[in-house]
Write an enzyme that holds these catalytic residues in place. Structure first.
Site, short mmCIF file in Angstrom:
data_model
loop_
_atom_site.label_atom_id
_atom_site.label_comp_id
_atom_site.label_asym_id
_atom_site.label_seq_id
_atom_site.Cartn_x
_atom_site.Cartn_y
_atom_site.Cartn_z
CB SER A 59 5.06 -7.89 -6.04
OG SER A 59 6.12 -7.01 -5.83
N GLY A 60 5.16 -6.89 -9.22
CA GLY A 60 5.79 -7.27 -10.48
C GLY A 60 7.28 -7.30 -10.22
CE1 TYR A 77 -0.76 2.51 -9.42
CE2 TYR A 77 -0.29 2.25 -7.08
CZ TYR A 77 -1.11 2.70 -8.10
OH TYR A 77 -2.28 3.32 -7.79
CB SER A 105 6.74 -3.87 -8.79
OG SER A 105 5.38 -4.08 -9.00
CG ASN A 110 7.05 0.64 -5.75
OD1 ASN A 110 6.96 1.49 -4.88
ND2 ASN A 110 6.05 0.34 -6.57
#
Lengths: 375, 401
Positions: free
Chosen positions: A284-285, A140, A246, A212
């Site tokens: 978070s991914g 993101y 993420s 990120n």
């Protein structure tokens, strides 16, 4: 791509292991990387700021023969997207590129990749029955990019795919990583690699991250709690916001690994992330994908006579530890490379702040204070 | 592309006049033909019997074979399922999912798995339009001003697919963002159209024309009185495999074999996929909904398939109960524990049975409602002939009086 920026090793960080010639994912033979980067800064609060892009990783370059790669994937925290994983989980392989972009552009990049695959394998898609299930992942970038403006187009993604090349890999504010933040510093794209000797063979593990994630207070470099010392401009912490980030970790190797082994390798991506200090935030991914270019087995189209089976060589599990350690090291280094190459960007939401890159001299000073520098 | 025809179809499928996602009262459903099913359906025998659930379609049909890439023929579309109707985004439902065979795509499952929550619609389309549909959902949310403070600023939409390349110019990318907006805006509660509609327009099911189908079950008051609704996009199954109410219909009805050009004997009969969406108003936790999603595979099995390597059989289950419990808290709100309800596991079996029964009926409904179509190669793909189906049910002593 001319290498003008210092990387983590150039700054003297005592990183373990022996990297390949480019210290990048492209050290794995055949792997190519391409970028499209969109940078249009807002001059006023009511102007749109576009700061995003697309990263394309081609496991077998632009090779015109449809040959899948063996693969395994792992999620440390699933607040994210990676398409194509149903088939990777069930079949242990995938065909075609891996693309990284922002959260809201996964769809358009997916469609562009379908088109790219139809063009790359016209016979497969036009003469025979074939369906594309591209691997597209995201992080993101809404802090510096107007992510809801959906500025990435199909052409941008196709440009990244078609410009993919072997050789050095640009880092920092580039491709899908253009607008990323890491530990509340400017983050981005980073890469690293390791050469590994197993008995009489030499293999390479290459890593590319779109980084990120992370709260400043947690940030550690080679065990040194840098985030406790460099506290300025921690823009999420200061706004009372949690870690919104993420990380996508792509691990490539030419070691002949099964999809089961590759899933285990993907888990080591989480260890590399962990070394930099994060505890893996709820928002978070944190998604890892590992693939092997070894055992290149053509995929006969549906409608052709299918072979009964094929022969492959797989690495004995006893040697896996020799790959695990260097992989963890390379992931850690790729994240540091992303941060060290990144450059400050004014924020878009909230408008008017600065997402600063980590100051190299400050970083070195803190590392030196803890006795962690070579020189 | 003949736009006027598409618009007409859109109007017809959107059911604007009827206020529902598509009513076709004159079309018989599997029950009307005397197919015996277990359990008690809800009033509409559709996923929309689950209060709040809305369904919308965009159906794109134009042109005839032969295939001209980029032009047509176009037989595809978009199906939108909104768990809480227009209030779906920002008020997530508990959800779970299950993959029977992964040769397919359902985006958003990474977060479903991690968070157990579904915010926003479930979309179904063709294989190569997953991308455009996914981003269009985000754009639709943005246009509705839903990607704002208090909600997540990002969205991870659920978009699934099945392959319609035997009937549709799949590589011509005919689904566009406006088609996605139309399906979302057309979503209503009420009767649900079946057969060649929405994402199911160009499907092949057991070598008959397939498509979209739906069904529901209602539990007795003693068991909570809950409803389970199912909608399927059915594109799977081998020639010989089809069973209707246990009757080996696939072996008995002569028709073309779509995959006749496929030389591998193991792949000849069965290739395709099915997406199954299970909705309920029973208060189930994500773990329980994962179990419900697995029961969709059991319902699918009743129709005969053994699930091929080429299948993308991916199922999602959600519960509309616990309204508001999973809303985003916001970082600045004071900490407060929320209380969720759950059906005790001792009482979950009737919900499993309802899922199995409704899935079986939804698949059969899809096939009964589907209509003949000409394949891209010029051959005629027939829909399940109603008279022959009835004759077979009678022959095997299974015709409902």
């Amino acid at each position: 791509m001319t290498k003008v920026k210092p990387r983590a090793r150039d700054l003297g960080l005592p990183l373990q292991g022996e990297p390949g010639p480019f210290n990048a994912i492209t050290d794995v033979p055949g792997v190519e990387v391409g970028f499209t980067t969109l940078k249009q800064l807002a001059g006023a609060p009511d102007e749109t700021q576009v700061y995003t892009g697309v990263t394309a990783i081609l496991p077998r370059g632009g090779r015109a023969e449809p040959i899948p790669v063996w693969a395994g994937q792992f999620d440390l925290n699933g607040n994210g997207e990676m398409t194509g994983t149903h088939w990777i989980d069930d079949a242990g392989y995938f065909l075609g590129p891996i693309c990284l972009t922002n959260t809201h552009s996964v769809g358009i990049v997916h469609q562009a990749t379908v088109r790219y695959l139809i063009e790359l394998y016209p016979e497969l898609f036009r003469k025979f029955h074939a369906w594309a299930m591209p691997v597209v992942s995201e992080t993101y970038d809404g802090v510096v990019n107007d992510i809801c403006g959906l500025h990435v187009t199909e052409q941008h993604a196709l440009d990244a795919l078609r410009s993919a090349a072997p050789g050095p890999v640009a880092e920092g504010n580039i491709g899908g990583g253009a607008g990323m933040a890491t530990y509340e510093f400017k983050g981005g794209t980073g890469s690293s690699s390791r050469r590994i000797s197993i008995v009489d063979r030499t293999y390479t593990v290459g890593v590319l991250v779109q980084s990120n994630f992370g709260r400043r207070s947690e940030f550690a470099v080679l065990g040194v709690p840098v985030g406790r010392h460099v506290t300025e401009n921690a823009i999420f912490t200061e706004s009372g916001l949690p870690d919104q980030g993420s990380i996508v970790v792509v691990i490539a190797t030419d070691a002949p690994l099964t999809s089961t082994q590759l899933r285990r390798l993907a888990k080591r991506g989480a260890l590399g992330i962990g070394r930099t200090g994060t505890s893996g935030g709820h928002y978070s991914g944190d998604l890892m994908l590992a693939f092997s270019v070894a055992n290149a087995t053509p995929l006969p189209p549906i409608g052709c006579v299918q072979p009964v089976g094929f022969h492959a060589e797989w690495l004995h599990d006893a040697h896996l530890d020799d790959i695990y350690g260097p992989t963890v090291d390379a992931v850690e280094e790729a994240i540091l490379n992303a941060m060290i190459a990144a450059e400050a960007v004014p924020t878009f939401k909230p408008y008017g702040r600065m997402l600063s890159a980590i100051d190299h001299a400050r970083l070195l000073a803190v590392l030196s204070e803890y006795g962690r520098l070579h020189r | 592309m003949k736009l006027d025809r598409i618009v007409l179809l859109l109007l017809a499928c959107a059911g604007l006049l009827a206020g529902g996602p598509g009513t076709a009262a004159d079309k018989p459903r599997a029950r009307d033909l005397g197919v015996p099913f277990d359990g008690t359906p809800g009033p509409l025998n559709a996923i929309t019997d689950v209060p709040g659930v809305a369904v919308g379609y965009t159906t794109l049909i134009s042109g005839e074979p032969p295939l001209k890439e980029g032009e047509g023929p176009i037989r595809t579309g978009v199906t939108a399922i909104l768990p809480r109707g227009t209030g779906s985004y920002g008020n997530p439902v508990f959800a779970g999912w299950f993959r029977m065979n992964g040769n397919g795509e359902m985006t958003g499952t990474t977060w479903l798995e991690e968070g157990g929550l579904l915010s926003g619609p479930v979309m179904i389309t063709n294989t190569h339009s997953v991308g455009v549909v996914r981003d269009a959902v985000i754009d639709w949310l943005r246009k509705k001003d839903l990607l704002k403070d208090g909600n997540y600023p990002w969205a991870l939409p659920v978009v699934a697919e099945t392959w319609d390349g035997a009937l549709n110019d799949l590589n011509g990318f005919h689904v566009r963002p406006e088609h996605v907006f139309q399906a979302l805006d057309a979503a209503r509660s009420g009767p649900v159209a079946e057969g060649n509609v929405g994402g199911g327009t160009g499907m092949v099911c057991y070598q008959f024309k397939g498509g979209t189908g739906t069904s529901s079950r209602v539990l007795s008051a003693k068991l909570g009185g809950y409803t389970v609704g199912v909608i399927v996009q059915c594109n799977c199954g081998g020639y010989d495999e089809l069973r209707v109410a246990g009757v080996p219909v696939g072996r008995e009805i002569k028709r073309i074999n779509v995959w006749a050009d496929v030389q591998s004997p193991t792949r000849e009969a069965a290739m395709g996929s099915i997406i199954i969406v299970v909705a309920t108003n029973a208060p189930l936790l994500p773990t329980q909904l994962n179990r419900l999603a697995r029961r969709a595979a059991i319902g699918l099995a009743r129709t005969g398939t053994t699930v091929s390597d080429g299948d993308g059989d991916i199922f999602i289950a959600f519960s509309t109960a616990n309204d508001g419990v999973a809303k985003d808290a916001g970082f600045d709100s004071p900490f407060k524990v929320r209380t969720a309800g759950m059906v005790p596991n001792d009482y979950i079996d009737p919900l499993f049975a309802a899922t199995v029964q409704a899935t079986e009926e939804a698949i059969t409904n899809a096939m009964v409602a589907a209509e003949d179509m000409t394949l891209l190669d010029g051959r005629k793909l027939i829909a399940l002939p109603h008279d022959q189906l009835r004759a077979l049910l009678r022959k095997y002593g299974r015709l409902e009086k």
